[in-house]
Design a protein around this motif. Sequence first.
Motif, PDB file in Angstrom:
ATOM      1  N   PHE A  78      -7.275  -9.897  -2.982  1.00  0.00           N
ATOM      2  CA  PHE A  78      -8.087 -11.000  -2.053  1.00  0.00           C
ATOM      3  C   PHE A  78      -9.222 -10.000  -1.236  1.00  0.00           C
ATOM      4  O   PHE A  78      -8.658  -9.051  -0.726  1.00  0.00           O
ATOM      5  CB  PHE A  78      -7.167 -11.639  -1.417  1.00  0.00           C
ATOM      6  N   ASP A  79     -10.117 -10.791  -1.040  1.00  0.00           N
ATOM      7  CA  ASP A  79     -11.252 -10.190   0.146  1.00  0.00           C
ATOM      8  C   ASP A  79     -11.196 -10.768   1.230  1.00  0.00           C
ATOM      9  O   ASP A  79     -11.462  -9.868   2.474  1.00  0.00           O
ATOM     10  CB  ASP A  79     -12.789 -10.687  -0.682  1.00  0.00           C
ATOM     11  N   GLN A 124      -4.976  -5.996  17.297  1.00  0.00           N
ATOM     12  CA  GLN A 124      -4.220  -5.304  16.418  1.00  0.00           C
ATOM     13  C   GLN A 124      -4.238  -5.992  14.945  1.00  0.00           C
ATOM     14  O   GLN A 124      -4.272  -5.350  13.824  1.00  0.00           O
ATOM     15  CB  GLN A 124      -2.333  -5.253  16.889  1.00  0.00           C
ATOM     16  N   ILE A 125      -4.100  -7.463  15.112  1.00  0.00           N
ATOM     17  CA  ILE A 125      -4.397  -8.002  13.751  1.00  0.00           C
ATOM     18  C   ILE A 125      -5.955  -7.791  13.027  1.00  0.00           C
ATOM     19  O   ILE A 125      -5.704  -7.544  11.830  1.00  0.00           O
ATOM     20  CB  ILE A 125      -3.951  -9.464  13.974  1.00  0.00           C
ATOM     21  N   VAL A 176      -8.600  -4.908   8.824  1.00  0.00           N
ATOM     22  CA  VAL A 176      -9.703  -3.817   8.446  1.00  0.00           C
ATOM     23  C   VAL A 176      -9.051  -2.911   7.711  1.00  0.00           C
ATOM     24  O   VAL A 176      -9.706  -2.567   6.406  1.00  0.00           O
ATOM     25  CB  VAL A 176     -10.406  -3.368   9.455  1.00  0.00           C
ATOM     26  N   THR A 177      -8.007  -2.370   7.979  1.00  0.00           N
ATOM     27  CA  THR A 177      -7.338  -1.386   7.171  1.00  0.00           C
ATOM     28  C   THR A 177      -6.731  -1.742   5.799  1.00  0.00           C
ATOM     29  O   THR A 177      -7.046  -0.978   4.989  1.00  0.00           O
ATOM     30  CB  THR A 177      -6.119  -0.815   7.964  1.00  0.00           C
ATOM     31  N   LEU A 178      -6.500  -2.857   5.631  1.00  0.00           N
ATOM     32  CA  LEU A 178      -6.179  -3.467   4.239  1.00  0.00           C
ATOM     33  C   LEU A 178      -7.575  -4.004   3.617  1.00  0.00           C
ATOM     34  O   LEU A 178      -7.271  -4.383   2.329  1.00  0.00           O
ATOM     35  CB  LEU A 178      -5.234  -4.641   4.469  1.00  0.00           C
ATOM     36  N   GLY A 179      -8.545  -3.947   4.169  1.00  0.00           N
ATOM     37  CA  GLY A 179      -9.952  -4.287   3.351  1.00  0.00           C
ATOM     38  C   GLY A 179     -10.072  -5.875   3.397  1.00  0.00           C
ATOM     39  O   GLY A 179     -10.698  -6.367   2.462  1.00  0.00           O
ATOM     40  N   LEU A 180      -9.487  -6.505   4.360  1.00  0.00           N
ATOM     41  CA  LEU A 180      -9.515  -7.819   4.305  1.00  0.00           C
ATOM     42  C   LEU A 180     -10.538  -8.445   5.595  1.00  0.00           C
ATOM     43  O   LEU A 180     -10.291  -7.916   6.620  1.00  0.00           O
ATOM     44  CB  LEU A 180      -8.149  -8.770   4.717  1.00  0.00           C
TER      45      LEU A 180
END
Length: 606
Positions: free
Chosen positions: A26-27, A45-46, A51-55
């Motif tokens: 997912f994007d 933090q969320i 961002v780290t996960l590319g979401l």
Amino acid sequence: MRMSIATVSLSGSLTEKLEAIAEAGFDGVEIFENDLLGCPLSPEQIRARAVTLGLSIELYQPFRDLDSTSPEQLQANLRRAGRKFELMERLGADTLLVCSNASSDAVTDDDLAAEQLRLLAERASDHGIRIAYEALAWGRHVNTYLHAWRIVRAADHPNLGICLDSFHILSRGSDPGGIEAIPGEKIFFLQLADAPLLAMDVLQWSRHYRCFPGQGGFDLTRLLAHALRTGYAGPLSLEIFNDNFRQADTGRTAVDAMRSLIALEDSVSDVLPTSSPLPPSIQPHGFAFAEIGTPDPARLRSLLEALGFARTGEHATKPVELWEQSGARILLNRAVPNAAGEDATSLVALGLDSPEPQLSAERADALLLPVLPRHRAPEEAVLNAVAAPDGTELFFCDAAKPSWRQDFSPTVPPHDGTGSLHAIDHVVLAHPWDQFDEAALFYRAVLGLKPHESVEVADPYGLLRSRAMTNGAGTLRLVLNMAKVGRRGLPGQHIAFADNDIRATARRLLDLPERVTLSIPDNYYDDLRARFELGEERHRELRELGLLYDRDEHGEFLHLYTTTIGQVFFELVQRIDDYRGFGMANAPARLAVQHTSTPANASLER
């Protein structure tokens, strides 16, 4: 297009959900407020984790009961909204979902609703946030999307738009064609959900029975096409409230969710001038074979011989036997270990006759179902296979060139069986509760099969949900079963063979020294006499032969069942004229007999 999903659609903690959503491809994500409230991470933090996960965080939701209120309540709502705006800035979310008021004290006044939403949008603009107004199907006064749009249009603020939710639109029977009257730039968000067609309170229907596109009965293809024609360029987002999904494996559900959006996007390409993300759907013509794994080949061989099958081949490199009777083929796989002394006999694979086996495999791979690795000798046939949701392997066989049969050295002349069976009529597969909807989507999206209505069948110890899937020609039929409660070890897989003369077969089987068919109680035949007037002679014949009977507007149906080996039993069927069903009316009698025939349950009826 960008793909998104609401965190409420999955089980697990917020961090588990984010990881599964990203892994599924997912994007973006909608953050459901309850998931945030129970998370130990700060909003910053969320945001960093996403961002780290590319979401991207596409939406924060829900904000309830803002509009159509008293001045005093409005001030409290605006204060509450201000806090949410600050939170969203910390999260990095720029769109807030605001639901139409569902409280009993909501005021019927569109001008007031527009004025209050305009005030909210003005305050939101100070934070760079947009308001997406959604008409809940159970909203007190605003419960249709066109009504919500009229209010948004009257409010006339650049930071106020509409959220379209397919469930709220289609559950009320609204025509989605009106979506095209809304400018695409004013559709701030599009939420997609399918659902089975149920006659029940819409709120309970929404909260418990939504499912992914392609798993229910809504025409989401048409709705999405209307939205795209407006120029809508936002994400396609899933918002699913489903009791089963919120208990199922998080990662598996997320992958199934992405698969549903890929398939939906593909279906829209049939009605809009857009390119499909998938290879074309290739419907199989029928069954090439069914493969049964067994640690007790002697019992299975005996039953196949009793049914008139002949052992016609032995695989060159694997402990697999080919059994045939005309066009009905069974592979008997002896490489199945005993499971703690239990009979592990089960259906392990199906061969599907495909006109384009390579394209079938490529479509499956594009739908996140990688082709299974297969060990084979260099000279053996190349067969691509994928795993169905219940674990059954599906092999795509070339219908024009059945090269897989060349891997078997002949043992007797082909088709030397003695019976009247000529093909596999249908196959029934059993699924755990958390994979039933996944299976319906799988066979619809991957194989292009048409889903029939779900039915529920009562048995002595539970409730069985069942759904048939067929190809366009009706030459390939699958039935998906789900046991809703514990089934006391009842077998869940069976293979039905088409029989040209089931009466003769039944007589021959009754003459065998050992009974191999289920013994149907007289009470069934007494009831059959009440349901159908077939004439005294025919009623007596059905009773004597142990045959079950059904009828629809297209024809008649005769069938019988064998005893069970492990988890597998066989059904013999004869369709007369153009009967299209599966004898579902007889399932309760069959299930009851199987319960009492199972060794663990036999004492219950004594």
